[in-house]
Write an enzyme that holds these catalytic residues in place. Structure first.
Site, PDB file in Angstrom:
ATOM      1  N   LYS A 162     -16.928  -2.576  13.061  1.00 52.19           N
ATOM      2  CA  LYS A 162     -17.969  -4.007  13.155  1.00 52.19           C
ATOM      3  C   LYS A 162     -17.995  -5.315  12.887  1.00 52.19           C
ATOM      4  O   LYS A 162     -19.365  -5.780  13.794  1.00 52.19           O
ATOM      5  CB  LYS A 162     -18.917  -3.013  13.597  1.00 52.19           C
ATOM      6  CG  LYS A 162     -19.615  -2.350  12.180  1.00 52.19           C
ATOM      7  CD  LYS A 162     -20.540  -1.551  12.275  1.00 52.19           C
ATOM      8  CE  LYS A 162     -20.941  -0.979  11.063  1.00 52.19           C
ATOM      9  NZ  LYS A 162     -21.800   0.315  11.898  1.00 52.19           N
ATOM     10  N   ARG A 163     -16.964  -5.057  12.143  1.00 50.99           N
ATOM     11  CA  ARG A 163     -17.364  -6.804  12.022  1.00 50.99           C
ATOM     12  C   ARG A 163     -16.710  -7.784  12.382  1.00 50.99           C
ATOM     13  O   ARG A 163     -17.340  -9.153  12.313  1.00 50.99           O
ATOM     14  CB  ARG A 163     -16.419  -6.801  10.400  1.00 50.99           C
ATOM     15  CG  ARG A 163     -16.804  -6.665   9.227  1.00 50.99           C
ATOM     16  CD  ARG A 163     -16.516  -6.925   8.124  1.00 50.99           C
ATOM     17  NE  ARG A 163     -17.191  -6.158   6.686  1.00 50.99           N
ATOM     18  CZ  ARG A 163     -18.318  -6.496   6.672  1.00 50.99           C
ATOM     19  NH1 ARG A 163     -19.001  -8.081   6.607  1.00 50.99           N
ATOM     20  NH2 ARG A 163     -19.695  -5.447   5.796  1.00 50.99           N
TER      21      ARG A 163
END
Ligand code: GLU
Length: 441
Positions: free
Chosen positions: A254-255
């Site tokens: 999710k980065r």
């Protein structure tokens, strides 16, 4: 033999696109063989599992159209389908292994485990602790037992050289070195099972014939194979799907990419298009066509068409495909209906109107004011970034990730928003005031 597959998510966060991807292949495999597809909730990590996360996972998979035949909400003959409701079982099976000499009680303390690992490292060995490393003299065991010290149950594993062979439906034979396999904890000191024990026990009791899961589980396969052997059970066939990747080839995280299905839902992706895109991840139609519906995928489904090169989850490509679905597959009437459902349903309006009503003079003020809430894109002034010395797109992207991350918090308040953005600013080495400046418009 009736084919039975399952998806077994842990309800510890937002529903992940990786879960949907694995669910899709399990669903197709079961349906294509006239079998059943199950949903099991692996919530043995009680501290991190939440009912809200479980509900969101069920809702998201259903939104995508992946219906299961048995599961916590629909029942079935082999339930319960939530591991937290099966706890007594795991303890019994662990005890059975101890009685059979296939598992052992271990009183080792955390500092001792560190020292043992260190000793192995210094001797040039892997840090995987083996039964002989962990053994304690009998009188010491008796003393710790008498003192009521906590203990765990660990599985026996081979100690010597040699390798374990695993059969994988896509990869053929995989050889893994026994030296890397530790005496895995099966039952923790609080009596909770670990993933390995609960997963094997449940796959067996639920009659799972094919375990289709992400490749991050390959290293667990030797332990699972041993457990099946210890219990004297047939092992399901294993199939490890390639991991989804970011465009830079790193593991989807999710980065770098939104990974929550809720994000795609909120950003107005169609479930059909997202499912279609996930179907394109490592798999292709025989005629290579890009746009296909779930039923079309099912008609020709063959798991051996999965290719092992890490499939790239590329948002731009997904947008393009979603556009095709919107333009080619929805009538104007259907599109109008979806739009109303998505943007202007009463729940959404009620959520935003408290913010907008005080700022409105006419009804037409609504659209421009609400635009960013609907589009998910912040109206950020590019000029403000010049002095920060950071790449503008990168900063905007990170800010958006920080804000999306907040969505999964139950408290969406000043404190939470502030601390989320502050820690991001800190991580980027930017003063929080500068970082926030572009947001205040
Ligand atoms: N609970 C595991 C997960 O969250 C399941 C892995 C498996 O399919 O064995 O991915």
């Amino acid at each position: 033999m009736t084919v039975r597959t399952r998806v077994a998510p842990s309800p510890t966060g937002d529903p992940h696109v990786g879960t949907a991807y694995v669910a899709l292949f399990n669903y197709c495999f079961a349906r294509a063989h006239g079998g059943q597809f199950l949903l099991r909730i692996e919530d043995t990590d009680q501290a991190r599992s939440t009912a809200a996360s479980e509900q969101a996972i069920l809702d998201s998979l259903r939104w995508l159209g992946l219906e299961w035949d048995e599961g916590p909400d629909v029942g079935g003959d082999r339930g319960p389908y939530r591991q937290s409701e099966r706890m007594a079982l795991y303890g019994e099976f662990a005890q059975q292994l101890v009685a059979d000499g296939k598992a052992f009680i271990c009183y080792r303390r955390a500092d001792e485990l560190d020292a043992l690992r260190q000793a192995r490292r210094e001797a040039g060995n892997s840090t995987a602790l083996k039964p002989t490393d962990l053994a304690l003299p009998d009188d010491e065991v008796a003393a710790r037992k008498a003192a009521g010290e906590p203990y765990v149950i660990r599985m026996m594993v081979p100690e010597g050289e040699g390798s374990c062979r695993i059969q994988d439906m896509l990869r053929g034979e995989i050889e893994l070195d026994w030296t890397m396999v530790d005496a895995q904890i099966l039952l923790k000191s609080d009596g909770m099972p670990t993933y390995h024990l609960a997963n094997v026990v449940d796959d067996h009791l639920m009659g799972i014939t094919h375990v289709i899961r992400g490749e991050e589980w390959i290293n667990s396969a030797p332990k699972h194979q041993l457990l099946y052997e210890y219990f004297g059970w047939d092992m399901p066939q294993l199939c490890h799907l390639p991991l989804l990747r970011n465009p830079d080839k790193s593991k989807l995280s999710k980065r770098k990419n939104p990974t929550s299905i809720l994000y795609y839902q909120r950003m107005g992706f169609l479930p059909e298009a997202l499912l279609n895109y996930l179907g394109r991840m490592g798999w292709s139609m025989p005629d290579e066509r890009e746009k296909f519906a779930l039923h079309e995928m099912l008609e020709v489904f063959d798991i051996s068409r999965v290719s092992l090169g890490g499939p790239i989850f590329d948002m731009e490509k997904l947008r393009w495909l979603n556009g095709l679905w919107i333009r080619e597959e929805l009538s104007q009437e259907a599109l109008a209906h979806r739009l109303c459902e998505w943007a202007f349903n009463r729940d959404n309006l009620n959520a935003v109107l408290p913010q907008l009503q005080p700022r409105m003079e006419t009804l037409s003020d609504f659209a421009p004011q609400a635009a960013f809430l609907v589009s998910g894109v912040l109206p950020i002034d590019a000029a403000q970034f010049d002095e920060l010395g950071v790449e503008r797109d990168e900063l905007i992207r990170r800010m958006q990730f920080a804000l999306w991350g907040l969505e999964s918090l139950s408290v969406w308040d000043r404190e939470a928003v502030w601390s989320g953005l502050k820690s991001l600013a800190d991580a980027m080495g930017i003063k929080v005031r500068d970082f926030l400046a572009p947001l205040f418009i």
